[in-house]
Design a protein around this motif. Structure first.
Motif, mmCIF file in Angstrom:
data_model
loop_
_atom_site.group_PDB
_atom_site.id
_atom_site.type_symbol
_atom_site.label_atom_id
_atom_site.label_comp_id
_atom_site.label_asym_id
_atom_site.label_seq_id
_atom_site.Cartn_x
_atom_site.Cartn_y
_atom_site.Cartn_z
ATOM 1 N N MET A 145 0.829 -1.199 0.000
ATOM 2 C CA MET A 145 0.000 0.000 0.000
ATOM 3 C C MET A 145 0.869 1.256 0.000
ATOM 4 S SD MET A 145 -3.046 1.287 -0.075
ATOM 5 C CE MET A 145 -4.180 -0.046 0.352
ATOM 6 N N PHE A 146 1.928 1.262 0.805
ATOM 7 C CA PHE A 146 2.820 2.417 0.876
ATOM 8 C C PHE A 146 3.575 2.597 -0.441
ATOM 9 C CE2 PHE A 146 6.441 4.842 2.816
ATOM 10 C CZ PHE A 146 5.679 5.891 3.293
ATOM 11 N N PHE A 147 3.884 1.496 -1.097
ATOM 12 C CA PHE A 147 4.504 1.516 -2.426
ATOM 13 C C PHE A 147 3.645 2.316 -3.404
ATOM 14 C CE2 PHE A 147 4.746 -0.555 -6.643
ATOM 15 C CZ PHE A 147 6.081 -0.367 -6.943
ATOM 16 N N CYS A 148 2.316 2.188 -3.258
ATOM 17 C CA CYS A 148 1.388 2.903 -4.152
ATOM 18 C C CYS A 148 1.141 4.336 -3.691
ATOM 19 C CB CYS A 148 0.063 2.147 -4.230
ATOM 20 S SG CYS A 148 0.164 0.519 -4.975
ATOM 21 N N THR A 149 0.726 4.498 -2.423
ATOM 22 C CA THR A 149 0.288 5.813 -1.955
ATOM 23 C C THR A 149 1.429 6.810 -1.804
ATOM 24 O OG1 THR A 149 0.400 5.048 0.342
ATOM 25 C CG2 THR A 149 -1.734 4.917 -0.761
ATOM 26 N N GLY A 208 -4.790 17.178 -6.114
ATOM 27 C CA GLY A 208 -5.657 17.204 -4.941
ATOM 28 C C GLY A 208 -6.048 15.796 -4.509
ATOM 29 N N PHE A 209 -6.433 14.963 -5.467
ATOM 30 C CA PHE A 209 -6.777 13.571 -5.164
ATOM 31 C C PHE A 209 -5.569 12.815 -4.612
ATOM 32 C CE2 PHE A 209 -10.469 14.054 -8.149
ATOM 33 C CZ PHE A 209 -11.445 13.590 -7.287
ATOM 34 N N VAL A 210 -4.413 12.995 -5.266
ATOM 35 C CA VAL A 210 -3.208 12.287 -4.829
ATOM 36 C C VAL A 210 -2.814 12.695 -3.414
ATOM 37 C CG1 VAL A 210 -0.734 11.993 -5.246
ATOM 38 C CG2 VAL A 210 -2.330 11.916 -7.165
ATOM 39 N N GLY A 211 -2.803 14.000 -3.141
ATOM 40 C CA GLY A 211 -2.424 14.480 -1.820
ATOM 41 C C GLY A 211 -3.370 13.996 -0.739
ATOM 42 N N PHE A 212 -4.659 13.992 -1.045
ATOM 43 C CA PHE A 212 -5.648 13.540 -0.069
ATOM 44 C C PHE A 212 -5.478 12.049 0.204
ATOM 45 C CE2 PHE A 212 -9.764 13.686 2.056
ATOM 46 C CZ PHE A 212 -9.771 14.991 2.526
ATOM 47 N N GLY A 213 -5.260 11.285 -0.858
ATOM 48 C CA GLY A 213 -5.048 9.847 -0.689
ATOM 49 C C GLY A 213 -3.785 9.540 0.087
ATOM 50 N N TYR A 214 -2.713 10.294 -0.200
ATOM 51 C CA TYR A 214 -1.452 10.078 0.511
ATOM 52 C C TYR A 214 -1.590 10.442 1.991
ATOM 53 C CZ TYR A 214 3.325 10.859 2.106
ATOM 54 O OH TYR A 214 4.486 10.840 2.832
ATOM 55 N N GLY A 215 -2.243 11.565 2.275
ATOM 56 C CA GLY A 215 -2.404 11.996 3.652
ATOM 57 C C GLY A 215 -3.196 11.017 4.497
ATOM 58 N N MET A 238 -7.707 2.658 4.309
ATOM 59 C CA MET A 238 -6.517 2.634 3.449
ATOM 60 C C MET A 238 -6.888 2.346 1.994
ATOM 61 S SD MET A 238 -3.963 0.577 6.018
ATOM 62 C CE MET A 238 -2.654 0.282 4.841
ATOM 63 N N LEU A 239 -7.846 1.458 1.779
ATOM 64 C CA LEU A 239 -8.251 1.135 0.406
ATOM 65 C C LEU A 239 -8.849 2.357 -0.277
ATOM 66 C CD1 LEU A 239 -8.710 -0.940 -1.860
ATOM 67 C CD2 LEU A 239 -10.942 -1.435 -0.826
ATOM 68 N N ILE A 240 -9.722 3.075 0.421
ATOM 69 C CA ILE A 240 -10.334 4.277 -0.160
ATOM 70 C C ILE A 240 -9.263 5.331 -0.439
ATOM 71 C CG2 ILE A 240 -11.919 6.195 0.287
ATOM 72 C CD1 ILE A 240 -13.581 4.214 1.977
ATOM 73 N N ALA A 241 -8.335 5.502 0.499
ATOM 74 C CA ALA A 241 -7.259 6.474 0.314
ATOM 75 C C ALA A 241 -6.395 6.113 -0.888
ATOM 76 C CB ALA A 241 -6.401 6.549 1.579
ATOM 77 N N GLY A 242 -6.068 4.838 -1.013
ATOM 78 C CA GLY A 242 -5.274 4.400 -2.161
ATOM 79 C C GLY A 242 -6.003 4.629 -3.473
#
Length: 433
Positions: A32-36, A121-128, A93-97
């Motif tokens: 998951m961290f590899f992706c986000t 915006g989507f990427v930053g929100f998912g990463y956070g 985590m799934l929704i964030a990813g």
């Protein structure tokens, strides 16, 4: 056989092989961290020169995309507490990813700067929401021992994302176009995130097993004695309220080299006259060393103490950012400087979590970590933007900004040294200053 039956069968097979499921959880968190973090943030710099060339953007405009990601990351971290009170860590985590994946698909359809900002915006929100906050929650439940090793392994996955992948992205862009590369990456991320979701379990109780090391810890006499002693009184002194202001300043200073500096590395190499293949290879070098640096940091911290390791890595980080100012001397200097730079970044990215174990009381650590991440994100919002503004103001060169990164790295190293020195004095002499 339905999906739940397949999951149960998969879990039983692993348990029969006597592999503790905590390590499978560690792998799922790393995926998951590899992706986000890795795919969504660390490799984005590969696209920056192509975005600037295709759309005719200035360096300031390109830096705005990273700033947009930082802004949404701040908002995500601020609501993370409420978010994970409503959702279990695994589902959250799934929704964030998925948000990170949607961001990359938005990038693929972008024809103007506002669309790129929407994607960021989507990427930053998912990463956070999907990075270390839920991962630390999961690992804390599953690991009673070797937790630091598990955190290091998960954290190293972000560096793995830049190992060879920049070259693949560059090849895809040159052959099929930037939109294709963005959408393909977003789709791959979505598949990997779903696999991670299937692997991860919220608690050991879901599989009717104990956490890794829990049985040994509960039956260890020394552990029981330490627990009784801790219940009586914790005489150790931690950082006082006023001094935390210095730590917060340190978090802002760290954004120069740990966020903006790494984010615009591809722009630095490009503006110093290297071709796209060399740019991709240099990012892979930095990514490989970033991954190895996290392993080395964890091992050295165990063997030589957290303090000595942090100072050594801080010195290397400062020297390597200075070296980055001289990459025009040739490829040897280029690869040496970005390699050392990538390897030394773990000084802050891994260090800040471990420092809090020694700087903050157990009751404060979670809140202090969350606050430091918010401050870091706010600082990154401005330093990412400032990197482009400074480059445009200096005739297109990123060299002056990397001088600033070297100053930031040196200042952070000094603050870490002084903080440990201050705490040692307070605990040895019992004097608060």
């Amino acid at each position: 056989m339905n999906m739940k039956d397949l999951e149960r069968q998969y879990t039983r097979n692993l348990l029969k092989k006597k592999i503790h499921y905590a390590w499978v959880i560690c792998f799922g968190c790393a995926l998951m961290f590899f992706c986000t973090c890795g795919l969504s943030c660390n490799v984005f710099g590969v696209y920056s020169p192509f975005i600037m060339k295709q759309f005719g953007y200035t360096k300031t405009q390109v830096s705005l995309i990273n700033s947009g990601r930082s802004l949404s990351q701040i908002l995500a971290v601020m609501i993370a507490g409420k978010y994970y009170r409503k959702l279990k860590a695994r589902q959250g985590m799934l929704i964030a990813g998925a948000l990170c994946s949607i961001g990359y698909i938005c990038y693929g359809f972008s024809e103007n700067l506002p669309m790129f900002l929407l994607g960021s915006g989507f990427v930053g929100f998912g990463y956070g929401l999907g990075a270390m906050i839920p991962i630390s929650m999961i690992l804390e439940r599953w690991f009673w021992k070797d937790r630091t090793l598990a955190v290091s392994l998960v954290s190293a996955a972000s560096g793995l994302a830049t190992l060879g992948i920049p070259s693949l992205i560059t090849a895809n862009i040159e052959k099929y176009g930037m939109a294709y590369a963005f959408i393909l990456e977003g789709s791959i991320m979505l598949v990997l995130e779903f696999i991670s979701f299937l692997i991860i379990k919220n608690n050991p109780s879901e599989l009717s097993i104990q956490a890794f090391g829990e049985k040994e810890a509960k039956t260890n006499a020394m552990y029981m004695a330490a627990s009784r002693s801790a219940e009586k009184k914790d005489d150790r002194k931690y950082i006082s309220g006023k001094y935390w202001f210095v730590i917060y300043i340190m978090a802002v200073l760290a954004t120069t080299f740990n966020s903006a500096g790494f984010g615009c590395l591809s722009m630095l190499v490009t503006t110093e006259g290297f071709d796209s293949a060399t740019v991709a290879l240099s990012l892979s070098m930095a990514g490989f060393m970033l991954m190895m640096g996290k392993f080395i940091f964890g091992i050295c911290s165990t063997k030589f103490t957290q303090y000595k390791t942090s100072i050594a890595f801080g010195i290397v980080c400062t020297i390597s950012t200075v070296m980055c100012c001289f990459i025009s001397m040739g490829k040897v200097m280029l690869f040496a400087s970005v390699g050392l730079y990538g390897g030394a970044l773990s000084m802050y990215s891994v260090g800040q979590v471990s420092w809090l174990d020694e700087w903050a009381s157990p009751e404060e650590r979670a809140d202090k970590l969350r606050l430091l991440q918010v401050i870091f994100s706010v600082g990154a919002l401005f330093t990412n933007f400032f990197s482009g503004v400074m480059a445009d103001a200096c005739g297109g060169s990123y060299i002056p900004f990397y001088v600033l990164c070297a100053v930031g790295a040196g200042a952070v190293t000094f603050i870490v040294w002084y903080t440990y020195r201050k705490l040692r004095k307070v605990n040895e002499q019992g004097v608060c200053d």
